[in-house]
Design an enzyme around this catalytic site. Structure first.
Site, short mmCIF file in Angstrom:
data_model
loop_
_atom_site.label_atom_id
_atom_site.label_comp_id
_atom_site.label_asym_id
_atom_site.label_seq_id
_atom_site.Cartn_x
_atom_site.Cartn_y
_atom_site.Cartn_z
N GLU B 60 0.81 -1.22 0.00
CA GLU B 60 0.00 0.00 0.00
C GLU B 60 0.84 1.27 0.00
O GLU B 60 0.56 2.23 -0.72
CB GLU B 60 -0.94 0.03 1.21
CG GLU B 60 -2.02 -1.04 1.20
CD GLU B 60 -1.54 -2.40 1.71
OE1 GLU B 60 -0.36 -2.50 2.12
OE2 GLU B 60 -2.34 -3.35 1.67
N HIS B 129 -10.65 -4.04 10.81
CA HIS B 129 -11.30 -4.13 9.49
C HIS B 129 -12.60 -3.32 9.43
O HIS B 129 -13.47 -3.61 8.62
CB HIS B 129 -11.57 -5.58 9.11
CG HIS B 129 -10.39 -6.25 8.46
ND1 HIS B 129 -9.18 -6.41 9.09
CD2 HIS B 129 -10.21 -6.77 7.22
CE1 HIS B 129 -8.33 -7.02 8.28
NE2 HIS B 129 -8.93 -7.24 7.13
#
Ligand SMILES: Cc1ncc(C[n+]2csc(CCOP(=O)(O)OP(=O)(O)O)c2C)c(N)n1
Ligand SMILES: [Mg+2]
Lengths: 321, 351
Positions: B60, B129
């Site tokens: 990322e 998450h």
């Protein structure tokens, strides 16, 4: 080094335990009693079992989202594990973690968390602590082929080598990151060599062969004890879908034939049985006995989970500073 | 008119803009996989090829930097993340590079990247998450932060981001909105970034909301009507820059304010909106009662459903908070209303 009968029996118990526990979870999952994402260890049991069998109880391990195998192989309590799946207060993380956040400090499992690569430097830090305290503990860090793409992995390799830390990097290469093939993500298929530039030795083993993984881990332990990190790439498979209870082909990805071929030829349990029987370590009767013993443990753990209370409302605010 | 879901609308905007503008590329972990970012990028590679739909490795930080480099040299990258949580690995690139590049070099270069990130919720997504990071990013001058609450805006805001803007833009999408449908024009249209919308007109109280909280607030406003309260629901749509004009105007009109955010209170969207109203003499003096905020519990998201259920505010929480503002007393709604229908059970199973 040779494997002996008692080691082989332990391998069987642990491999079969992870398999049966995860198969139970897969079977029951569609009924919604387990309400959290699950990443099963079915098919890759030999990685965690081989590594953890070479470690002492006091040695430390840390991992990522696919943590069931690690937790069980390191000796984590099955009742607390199942209760965690069921979101109960008696779970290893009090129900607040679920499948992706497992911990068993009494057995050296520092924790598993699902941000890719994130626990790698934390494991290096645990090893720093061992070095400073001179307590002789090793740390094994489990991560996937996908997590190896995070920059923090390379920073961690550098730190571990620079400070001569007793770390074993364990790359569980199942060749996939969700649906993405390793070949589509990395230009060279050399996960075991990723430490070379930092002076870290590595080797690739058949991750479906628990004896091979165990022997590699023994070598790693020796190197790590001398104050050098070591890297093991375990090539293995995940049989089920990335997250959830089904097979990939059941959700429209890959074919049934592909996975059946893998299950037939690369089953870590079948591989062990073949070798153990040839060596005369145990027979089918022993396997059956072991299976029954595990099923009883699993049944008890389900009962324990079902009987356990859900966390009470005020628990939402506990453990926050 | 034709209905599209939120996910389909995002995909359509991407498709149409990619057809129009060859500099648009898409990067993300899994953009070409069978689930294609919850349907929002699925099969696009079949039309535009894998050179423009880049299914990147799990890096990322680096691929965000790569997108920034591509953006300042003529491309228009869209980055897609399946969860907000993964943005944190690219924080340096987003906050210290992308946000500041143009300013540091006196506008000699721009970084027109669009970063889409989905918020997960429920089914034990847990602490890592399910985060919704609008507040974090709206802190940084140089970034724009957008939170579409319906399919129409999802398409229009993405079109604006890709055609009318030069800054880095973060679009925070909610997983639970992905299946929600509404009328969406087939043609390309834009919804301006920086403009809120009135999702429902009312006169007694202003409810300012973001993302999924807009849907909840709309359901709440119907219940409030039954109780004799007419709520005006404002969908912020963009949280940086805030549409101060619309917020103030509505507060001055209704003289009561409730702010509902899908995120934490502390230093959050709700804190910023409350501060803006408190600082504006006209709005502040118009208020008949203290402002009330509705947001997540000040804890990480727990996994077990027993606690997850109380971590998130519900329609009932919004209704009772609004009544409290208007009547000045605490009201317990639990016994009166069954759980909200809009979002329930839209997201079960694993991911
Ligand atoms: C930083 C970050 N990015 C993306 C994800 C989403 N994600 C979860 S698991 C996964 C695949 C990981 O592959 P690998 O490390 O090989 O582990 P495997 O699932 O194959 O065991 C991805 C991309 C994540 N959890 N964290
Ligand atoms: Mg993998």
């Amino acid at each position: 080094m040779e494997i002996n009968a008692s080691q082989s029996k332990n391998f069987l118990y642990n491999l079969l335990k992870i398999r049966l526990v995860d198969e139970y979870i897969a079977d029951v999952y569609p009924t919604d009693v387990i309400k959290c994402p699950i990443h099963l260890s079915i098919g890759s049991e030999a990685v965690s079992v081989g590594i953890c069998s070479a470690l002492k109880k006091t040695d430390m391990v840390i991992g990522g989202h696919r943590g069931h195998g690690i937790y069980l192989a390191k000796g984590g309590d099955l009742n607390e594990f199942m209760a965690e799946m069921y979101g109960r207060e008696t779970g290893c993380s009090g129900g607040k973690g679920g499948s992706m956040h497992l911990i068993s400090l009494e057995n050296g499992l520092l924790g598993t968390t699902p941000i890719l690569g994130s626990t790698i430097p934390i494991g290096v830090g645990a090893a720093l602590s061992s070095k400073l305290k001179k307590n002789g503990k090793l740390t094994a860090i489990f991560f996937g082929d996908g997590a190896s793409e995070e920059g923090v992995y390379y920073e961690s390799l550098n730190l571990a080598a620079l400070y001569k830390l007793p770390v074993i990097f364990v790359c569980e290469n199942n060749k996939y990151s969700i649906f993405q093939d390793l070949k589509a993500r990395q230009p060279v298929d050399n996960l075991y060599k990723k430490g070379e530039a930092f002076g870290i030795s590595g080797e690739r083993v058949d991750g479906n062969n628990v004896e091979d993984v165990f022997l590699a881990a023994k070598r790693a332990v020796k190197v790590a004890k001398s104050g050098k990190p070591y890297l093991i790439e375990c090539v293995t498979n995940r049989w089920r879908q990335h997250v959830g209870p089904f097979y990939d082909h059941e959700i429209g990805f890959g074919t049934k034939e592909e996975i059946e071929k893998i299950m037939l030829n690369e089953d870590p349990i079948a591989n062990l049985l073949k070798k153990a029987k040839k060596a005369g370590f145990f027979d089918d009767k022993f396997v059956e006995k072991t299976r029954k013993r595990i099923i009883k443990e699993v049944t008890n753990s389900i009962e324990f989970a079902n009987k356990s209370p859900l966390p009470s409302v005020e628990k939402l605010y506990s453990h926050i500073y | 008119m034709r209905e599209l879901s939120y996910g389909e609308a995002i995909k359509e905007a991407t498709f149409q803009m990619m057809e129009k503008d060859p500099s648009i590329i898409v990067m993300g972990e899994g953009v070409n996989d069978p689930t294609g970012m919850f349907g929002s990028t699925s099969d696009l590679y079949k039309t535009f090829g894998k050179e423009r739909l880049i299914d990147v490795p799990n890096s990322e930080n680096a691929f965000t930097g790569m997108a920034i480099g591509a953006a300042m040299t003529g491309m228009r990258p869209i980055i897609v993340h399946q969860r907000n949580d993964f943005l944190l690995l690219a924080m340096d690139q987003m906050a210290s590079q992308a946000a500041k590049w143009s300013y540091m070099f006196s506008g000699k270069a721009h970084v027109p990247i669009v970063i889409r990130a989905v918020v997960g919720r429920g089914w034990g997504q847990g602490a890592q998450h399910s985060q919704s990071l609008q507040s974090l990013f709206m802190h940084f001058p140089g970034l724009k932060v957008v939170m579409p609450a319906n399919a129409y805006d999802a398409k229009g805001l993405l079109v604006s981001a890709l055609s009318e803007e030069n800054s880095p833009i973060i679009i925070i999408e909610h997983r639970w909105l992905y299946k929600a449908k509404c009328d969406v024009p087939e043609k390309i249209y834009s919804v301006p970034i920086g403009k809120a919308s009135i999702a429902r007109k009312g006169k007694d109280v202003t409810i300012i909301a973001t993302s999924l909280a807009v849907a909840d607030s709309l359901v709440a406003s119907e219940k409030l009507i039954e109780l004799g309260v007419s709520a005006e629901v404002i969908d912020l749509r963009t949280v940086r820059p805030l549409d101060l004009d619309m917020i103030k105007k509505s507060v001055i009109k209704t003289q009561n304010l409730v702010i509902v955010d899908s995120g934490w209170k502390t230093c959050g969207v709700s804190a910023e909106v409350a501060a803006v109203i408190a600082e504006d003499p006209k709005s502040f003096r118009a208020l008949k009662s203290p402002i009330k905020r509705v947001a997540w519990a000040e804890t990480p998201a727990p996994t077990t459903y027993a606690l997850e259920n109380i971590f998130y505010p519900t329609v009932e929480t919004i209704v009772s908070a609004t009544l409290e503002v208007i009547k000045g007393e605490t009201i317990n709604m639990e016994s009166k209303y069954e759980e909200q229908k809009f979002t329930k059970k839209q997201f079960t199973g694993s991911f």
